[in-house]
Design a protein around this motif. Structure first.
Motif, PDB file in Angstrom:
ATOM      1  N   LEU A   1       6.491  81.643  31.422  1.00 23.48           N
ATOM      2  CA  LEU A   1       6.669  82.660  30.852  1.00 23.48           C
ATOM      3  C   LEU A   1       6.119  83.644  29.889  1.00 23.48           C
ATOM      4  O   LEU A   1       6.661  85.231  30.272  1.00 23.48           O
TER       5      LEU A   1
ATOM      6  N   THR B   1      13.816  88.858  35.052  1.00 24.33           N
ATOM      7  CA  THR B   1      11.733  88.751  34.326  1.00 24.33           C
ATOM      8  C   THR B   1      12.230  87.203  33.565  1.00 24.33           C
ATOM      9  O   THR B   1      12.690  86.332  32.984  1.00 24.33           O
ATOM     10  N   ALA B   2      10.606  87.231  32.645  1.00 22.73           N
ATOM     11  CA  ALA B   2      10.006  86.653  32.623  1.00 22.73           C
ATOM     12  C   ALA B   2      10.728  86.653  30.965  1.00 22.73           C
ATOM     13  O   ALA B   2      11.514  85.590  30.779  1.00 22.73           O
TER      14      ALA B   2
ATOM     15  N   LEU C   1      11.353  87.449  38.494  1.00 19.32           N
ATOM     16  CA  LEU C   1      10.629  86.033  38.943  1.00 19.32           C
ATOM     17  C   LEU C   1      11.676  85.368  39.412  1.00 19.32           C
ATOM     18  O   LEU C   1      12.900  84.968  39.761  1.00 19.32           O
TER      19      LEU C   1
ATOM     20  N   LEU D   1       3.501  85.552  31.753  1.00 23.28           N
ATOM     21  CA  LEU D   1       4.129  86.174  32.106  1.00 23.28           C
ATOM     22  C   LEU D   1       4.655  87.689  31.887  1.00 23.28           C
ATOM     23  O   LEU D   1       4.790  89.076  32.442  1.00 23.28           O
ATOM     24  N   ALA D   2       5.475  87.655  30.657  1.00 25.68           N
ATOM     25  CA  ALA D   2       5.783  88.559  30.358  1.00 25.68           C
ATOM     26  C   ALA D   2       5.226  89.907  29.769  1.00 25.68           C
ATOM     27  O   ALA D   2       6.542  90.388  29.440  1.00 25.68           O
TER      28      ALA D   2
END
Length: 268
Positions: free
Chosen positions: A210, A187-188, A38, A213-214
């Motif tokens: 986040l 990455t998240a 991201l 999103l993870a």
């Protein structure tokens, strides 16, 4: 279109007037495999809102965004179309990435478009010059956040978040050196780890997004999850618990973590 809220549904407090804003959460495939990367931009410390914090690219919806949306017409409500245009425009301005537009083929045009936007030209003028057309379907509605009255009413934003897939390319993103001091892809989970080590600062909405999103291994999984959770406004509230005050969000928006102690929560 979502019914406009005038009072907090939990506390009953009147909601302050909020400035419309939009944010683009940009995915690209991880060249090392694993979770998608991201794009995060770190705002300069002097900024009144989220100064020094790592955020997704975005900003206020300008009157010109509404004008362009009105001209384009189409099935989307005016405020929704204007928000998507703002997310596209702000991402060009802040990161130099042209996403959410069709007809983009020349990298030099992208550089010129960014300079034109920084010079005060509207997205509509820029798109007309280069033969670009907004492609709203590239932007997947993800969430919408608006703080309630107990937040700082001088900078209350009603922010729409959109997911955008940059695919398996390596898009060249460069910081604007005005509102933002640096940018990075991660990455998240990596961004959350950086925040836990105090390497970056993230505000409450960014942390919650986040964490959500993870949960996903790729853009398609995140987009499918978004489709299962139609966007409605996320309104924070303070909850008194045995261990003190917590800043919370309601369940039902798709977020795996619903709060954190008020004393450690970073707000804009």
């Amino acid at each position: 279109m979502e019914h406009e809220l005038t009072n907090h549904p939990i506390s009953g407090e009147p909601l302050p007037i909020a400035t419309p804003a939009a944010t683009m959460v940009i995915f690209r495939a991880n060249p090392d495999g694993g979770a998608p990367l991201l794009l995060m931009v770190e705002r300069v410390k002097a900024m009144a809102f989220a100064g020094g914090a790592a955020v997704f690219p975005g900003g206020k919806v300008d009157p010109a965004d509404f004008d362009y949306a009105q001209m384009l017409g189409g099935p989307l409500p005016l405020d929704e179309a204007a928000a998507r245009l703002a997310a596209i425009r702000e991402t060009i301005e802040e990161a130099g990435l042209v996403l959410g537009l069709s007809g983009v083929s020349d990298a030099a045009n992208c550089i010129d478009a960014r300079a034109a936007l920084h010079g005060g030209e509207s997205l509509q003028v820029v798109c007309n010059r280069f033969g670009w057309t907004p492609d709203f379907e590239q932007l997947v509605p993800w969430s919408r956040w608006r703080p309630p009255a107990h937040e700082n009413a001088s900078r209350v934003f009603d922010t729409r978040f959109y997911l955008v897939d940059a695919g398996d390319t390596m898009p060249l993103a460069t910081v604007d050196q005005t509102e933002n001091r640096m940018l990075f892809w991660a990455t998240a989970g990596e961004v959350l780890e950086k925040a836990d080590r105090d390497e970056v600062k993230i505000i409450f909405p960014t942390r919650r997004n986040l964490e959500r999103l993870a949960m996903f291994v790729d853009f398609d999984a995140a987009a499918a999850h978004a489709a299962e959770h139609p966007v409605s406004t996320v309104l924070t509230f303070v909850e008194q618990r045995a261990d003190g005050s917590w800043l919370c969000i309601p369940d039902g928006h798709g977020y795996p973590v619903l709060g954190e102690p008020l004393g450690v929560a970073m707000r804009g």
